[in-house]
Scaffold this motif. Structure first.
Motif, mmCIF file in Angstrom:
data_model
loop_
_atom_site.group_PDB
_atom_site.id
_atom_site.type_symbol
_atom_site.label_atom_id
_atom_site.label_comp_id
_atom_site.label_asym_id
_atom_site.label_seq_id
_atom_site.Cartn_x
_atom_site.Cartn_y
_atom_site.Cartn_z
ATOM 1 N N PRO A 189 0.837 -1.198 0.000
ATOM 2 C CA PRO A 189 0.000 0.000 0.000
ATOM 3 C C PRO A 189 0.876 1.254 0.000
ATOM 4 C CG PRO A 189 0.201 -0.820 2.218
ATOM 5 C CD PRO A 189 1.000 -1.750 1.347
ATOM 6 N N ASP A 190 0.276 2.398 -0.289
ATOM 7 C CA ASP A 190 1.028 3.651 -0.179
ATOM 8 C C ASP A 190 1.559 3.757 1.239
ATOM 9 O OD1 ASP A 190 0.565 4.397 -2.731
ATOM 10 O OD2 ASP A 190 -1.243 5.550 -2.259
ATOM 11 N N GLY A 191 2.753 4.249 1.393
ATOM 12 C CA GLY A 191 3.302 4.450 2.736
ATOM 13 C C GLY A 191 4.147 3.276 3.207
ATOM 14 N N ALA A 192 4.212 2.203 2.406
ATOM 15 C CA ALA A 192 5.019 1.047 2.844
ATOM 16 C C ALA A 192 6.196 0.802 1.904
ATOM 17 C CB ALA A 192 4.151 -0.198 2.937
ATOM 18 N N ASP A 193 6.450 1.750 0.961
ATOM 19 C CA ASP A 193 7.507 1.517 -0.043
ATOM 20 C C ASP A 193 8.890 1.337 0.575
ATOM 21 O OD1 ASP A 193 5.303 2.187 -1.507
ATOM 22 O OD2 ASP A 193 6.315 3.593 -2.831
ATOM 23 N N ASP A 194 9.093 1.946 1.738
ATOM 24 C CA ASP A 194 10.430 1.844 2.336
ATOM 25 C C ASP A 194 10.560 0.664 3.283
ATOM 26 O OD1 ASP A 194 11.453 3.959 0.944
ATOM 27 O OD2 ASP A 194 10.733 5.439 2.404
ATOM 28 N N ALA A 195 9.544 -0.210 3.284
ATOM 29 C CA ALA A 195 9.583 -1.350 4.217
ATOM 30 C C ALA A 195 9.728 -2.667 3.461
ATOM 31 C CB ALA A 195 8.311 -1.363 5.064
ATOM 32 N N LEU A 196 10.387 -2.602 2.281
ATOM 33 C CA LEU A 196 10.429 -3.806 1.436
ATOM 34 C C LEU A 196 11.638 -4.703 1.688
ATOM 35 C CD1 LEU A 196 9.255 -2.246 -1.957
ATOM 36 C CD2 LEU A 196 7.926 -3.512 -0.287
ATOM 37 N N ASP A 197 12.656 -4.184 2.370
ATOM 38 C CA ASP A 197 13.892 -4.959 2.546
ATOM 39 C C ASP A 197 13.644 -6.340 3.144
ATOM 40 O OD1 ASP A 197 15.438 -3.017 1.522
ATOM 41 O OD2 ASP A 197 16.672 -2.703 3.307
ATOM 42 N N ALA A 198 12.975 -6.357 4.313
ATOM 43 C CA ALA A 198 12.824 -7.631 5.022
ATOM 44 C C ALA A 198 11.927 -8.607 4.254
ATOM 45 C CB ALA A 198 12.295 -7.390 6.437
ATOM 46 N N PRO A 199 10.752 -8.172 3.757
ATOM 47 C CA PRO A 199 9.931 -9.127 3.001
ATOM 48 C C PRO A 199 10.646 -9.665 1.757
ATOM 49 C CG PRO A 199 8.663 -7.138 3.473
ATOM 50 C CD PRO A 199 10.052 -6.902 3.971
ATOM 51 N N LEU A 200 11.415 -8.795 1.082
ATOM 52 C CA LEU A 200 12.114 -9.272 -0.110
ATOM 53 C C LEU A 200 13.166 -10.314 0.241
ATOM 54 C CD1 LEU A 200 10.811 -7.086 -1.982
ATOM 55 C CD2 LEU A 200 12.996 -7.178 -3.134
ATOM 56 N N ARG A 201 13.909 -10.044 1.298
ATOM 57 C CA ARG A 201 14.938 -11.013 1.711
ATOM 58 C C ARG A 201 14.302 -12.341 2.101
ATOM 59 N NH1 ARG A 201 20.079 -8.357 4.132
ATOM 60 N NH2 ARG A 201 20.112 -6.448 2.923
ATOM 61 N N PHE A 202 13.135 -12.264 2.760
ATOM 62 C CA PHE A 202 12.461 -13.500 3.161
ATOM 63 C C PHE A 202 12.015 -14.278 1.920
ATOM 64 C CE2 PHE A 202 8.501 -15.782 4.309
ATOM 65 C CZ PHE A 202 9.044 -16.682 5.201
ATOM 66 N N PHE A 203 11.254 -13.611 1.050
ATOM 67 C CA PHE A 203 10.659 -14.345 -0.070
ATOM 68 C C PHE A 203 11.677 -14.790 -1.111
ATOM 69 C CE2 PHE A 203 6.593 -12.479 1.407
ATOM 70 C CZ PHE A 203 5.878 -13.669 1.482
#
Ligand code: NAD
Length: 473
Positions: A189-203
Motif C-alpha cells: 500500500p502507499d506508505g510502505a515503499d520503504d519497508a520492502l527490505d525484510a519481506p524481499l529477503r524473506f521471499f
C-alpha cells in the motif's frame, strides 16, 4: 519424522524407477543453514522486470542489491524505462541477461514490479516478461511479483488488474514447484515503499523454502527504519509448547538469531522442555497455558529475570478429532481452551503487565482453519479464530509500536502428523505444489521473520507456510 518416499525418489535408483513409471518426484528443498545473513542472496542473480509506469523500482532494486544479489534485465521489455531510472537513482548496476548458452549462472529469481498496472490489458506485460523466462530459473528458485495493494486502489481497472495477480501467482506456484521453485505476491500500500527490505529477503531467500502460492499484504509501518532480520540480539522471547515439534524449532531459530528464549510447556512435558532449553541456553517454564494464573506467572517469572517480553509466540496446540456427531463435550472444550481461549486470556494479562513496547506476537493457526477438515470442527474453529484474532488485535499492537500476525502451517513433519493414519498422511504430504510435508524449521523461519522488528509493515496478517497444500484453499 522421515519422508521415506522423498528420500527414495531422490536416490539414483529411486530417480530412475520413478522416472520410468511416472511417479511424482518431490524436490529436495534447500533450507537456510544459518542465521539471517547480512547478504542472504550473495552470488545469486535476480532478473527484474516491471510494467510501464511502475513506481517501486528504486526500493526493490536497493533491497535486492543490498541483499547481495546481482541484478539482471532483459533488453526488450516494456518496463525497462522505469527500472533504468530507478537504478540510476539508487546507484545500482543492471546487467544484461546472458541466457543459458553463455555458461553464466542461471537466474535464481524473477522479480516483477507490477505497481504500474492500470488495466487488465496491461497484464500482457507480465506474460511477456514471465513466459520466456520461467523455464530458465535455477532449481529452488523464486518468483516474486510486487504490486500495489488492490484495496488501496480507487480506480476500477487498476484494482481489477492488481487482483488478477493473485490468481496468476496461485496458478504459477502449482506449475513451478516440481523443482522446488516458489511463486509469491507481495502487495504494497502507499506508505510502505520503504519497508520492502525484510519481506524481499524473506521471499527471495532460503528462509522461505516452504512458502509458495501466497499473497502477503503489507501495511504502512507503525515504526520507521529498523534493522534487517538477524537483529534479535537482546530480545526476550516467550514460546509456548516449546518442548518439542514446531515449538522447539521456533525456540531454536529465535535463539539462532540472538534472542533469549523462555520456553513454556505443560508440566507433563517438563523433561522435554528442559532438554530443548538446555540446547539453546533458554529458560523453561512448566505452566499449562490454560491455568487461570498463567499470565501473571509468566509476567512474574520474566519480570524477575529479564524485565519484559519483546516477542511472544503462541504455539501450544492440540487436536482431538471426531466427527461432530460423535464428538464428546470434553474434546470440544479442551481444544477450544488450549488452542484459542488460552491465547486470549494470556494476552489480556500480558497486555496489562509483561509486554514491552514494540512487542511482536505470532500465533500459530493452521490451514485446517482455512479449508476445514472432516473430524476437526473443534480444531478448525480455533485455528480460524486465531486468524480473526490477529486481525482484530492489529491496531492494539500497532498503537504500542508492535504487531501481531499468524502463521498457518500446512502438513508439517512432527509427532502430531506422525500419529496420522498412513493414507491421510501420504495425501497430506503429496497434495501440495512441492509434493512433500514441511519441516518444523519452515514454520520457525516464518515466525522468526514476523518476530523481527524489520517486518514492521506486517500486522494483522496470516501467512500460510504449507508448500501450497491443496487443502484449505
Ligand atoms: P506437538 O504436539 O508436537 O507439540 C505441541 C506442544 O504443545 C507440545 O510440547 C505440548 O506439550 C504443548 N502443549 C499442549 N497442550 C499444552 C498446554 N495446555 N499447556 C502448555 N503446553 C501445551 O505439535 P506440533 O505439530 O509441533 O504443533 C505446534 C502447533 O502447530 C500447534 O498449534 C498445531 O496446532 C500447529 N499446527 C501443526 C501442524 C502440523 O502439521 N504439525 C499443522 C498445522 C498447525
Amino acid at each position: 519424522m522421515n519422508d521415506r518416499y522423498l528420500e527414495f525418489t531422490n536416490s539414483s535408483l529411486g530417480k530412475t524407477i520413478a522416472g520410468m513409471i511416472g511417479l511424482p518426484m518431490p524436490p529436495r528443498l534447500r533450507r537456510a543453514k544459518a542465521a539471517w545473513a547480512v547478504q542472504p542472496l550473495e552470488g545469486r542473480h535476480v532478473l527484474v522486470g516491471a510494467t510501464t509506469g511502475a513506481t517501486l523500482g528504486a526500493p526493490l532494486l536497493r533491497a535486492v542489491a543490498g541483499a547481495g544479489a546481482g541484478l539482471r534485465i532483459v533488453s526488450d521489455h516494456a518496463g525497462l524505462a522505469p527500472l533504468k531510472s530507478a537504478a540510476a537513482a539508487s546507484k545500482v548496476n543492471l546487467q544484461g541477461n546472458p541466457g543459458a548458452e553463455a555458461g553464466e549462472p542461471r537466474n535464481h529469481a524473477l522479480l516483477f514490479d507490477a505497481s504500474g498496472l492500470s488495466s487488465p490489458s496491461q497484464l500482457r506485460e507480465l506474460y511477456d516478461f514471465m513466459q520466456p523466462l520461467v523455464r530458465g530459473i535455477a532449481g529452488n528458485g523464486r518468483v516474486l511479483v510486487v504490486s500495489r495493494a488492490p484495496e488501496s486502489l480507487g480506480e476500477v481497472n487498476a484494482k481489477t488488474a492488481s487482483t488478477a495477480l493473485r490468481g496468476f501467482i496461485r496458478a504459477l506456484g502449482k506449475e513451478i514447484g516440481k523443482n522446488g521453485t516458489t511463486a509469491n505476491l507481495l502487495e504494497v500500500p502507499d506508505g510502505a515503499d520503504d519497508a520492502l527490505d525484510a519481506p524481499l529477503r524473506f521471499f527471495l531467500s532460503e528462509h522461505s523454502a516452504f512458502v509458495t502460492g501466497q499473497v502477503l499484504a503489507l501495511r504502512p509501518p507503525a515504526t520507521g527504519n529498523v534493522a534487517l532480520p538477524g537483529s534479535l540480539e537482546g530480545k526476550i522471547a516467550l514460546v509456548t509448547g516449546a518442548a518439542r515439534g514446531i515449538g522447539a524449532s521456533i525456540a531454536q531459530t529465535l535463539a539462532r538469531e540472538g534472542a533469549k528464549v523462555v520456553g513454556m510447556d505443560h508440566p507433563s512435558a517438563e523433561g522435554g522442555l528442559a532438554e530443548t532449553m538446555a540446547k539453546i541456553g533458554g529458560v523453561g517454564l512448566a505452566i499449562d497455558v490454560t491455568a487461570s494464573d498463567a499470565a501473571s506467572r509468566i509476567a512474574a517469572e520474566v519480570g524477575r529475570n529479564f524485565g519484559g517480553l519483546d516477542i511472544v509466540v503462541h504455539n501450544a496446540g492440540i487436536t482431538r478429532d471426531k466427527m461432530l456427531r460423535n464428538m464428546p463435550p470434553h474434546f470440544w472444550d479442551m481444544v477450544l481452551n488450549i488452542n484459542l481461549g488460552a491465547i486470549l486470556k494470556i494476552n489480556e494479562g500480558l497486555l496489562k503487565d509483561g509486554l514491552n513496547d514494540g512487542a511482536r506476537m505470532v500465533c500459530i493457526s493452521s490451514i485446517g482453519g482455512i479449508g476445514g477438515n472432516a473430524g476437526q470442527t473443534n480444531y478448525a474453529s480455533t485455528k480460524a479464530g486465531v486468524i480473526g484474532y490477529v486481525d482484530a488485535m492489529a491496531s492494539t499492537f500497532a498503537k504500542r509500536g508492535g504487531a501481531i500476525n499468524a502463521v498457518a502451517p500446512g502438513f508439517i513433519e512432527t509427532a502430531m502428523t506422525a500419529a496420522m493414519p498412513f493414507g491421510p498422511r501420504e495425501v497430506g504430504r503429496r497434495l501440495s505444489s512441492l509434493s512433500q510435508g514441511g519441516l518444523p524449521q519452515d514454520i520457525a523461519e516464518a515466525v522468526t521473520f514476523f518476530a523481527s522488528p524489520a517486518a514492521n509493515a506486517i500486522n494483522g496478517r496470516t501467512l500460510r507456510v504449507c508448500g501450497q497444500n491443496f487443502f484449505g484453499m
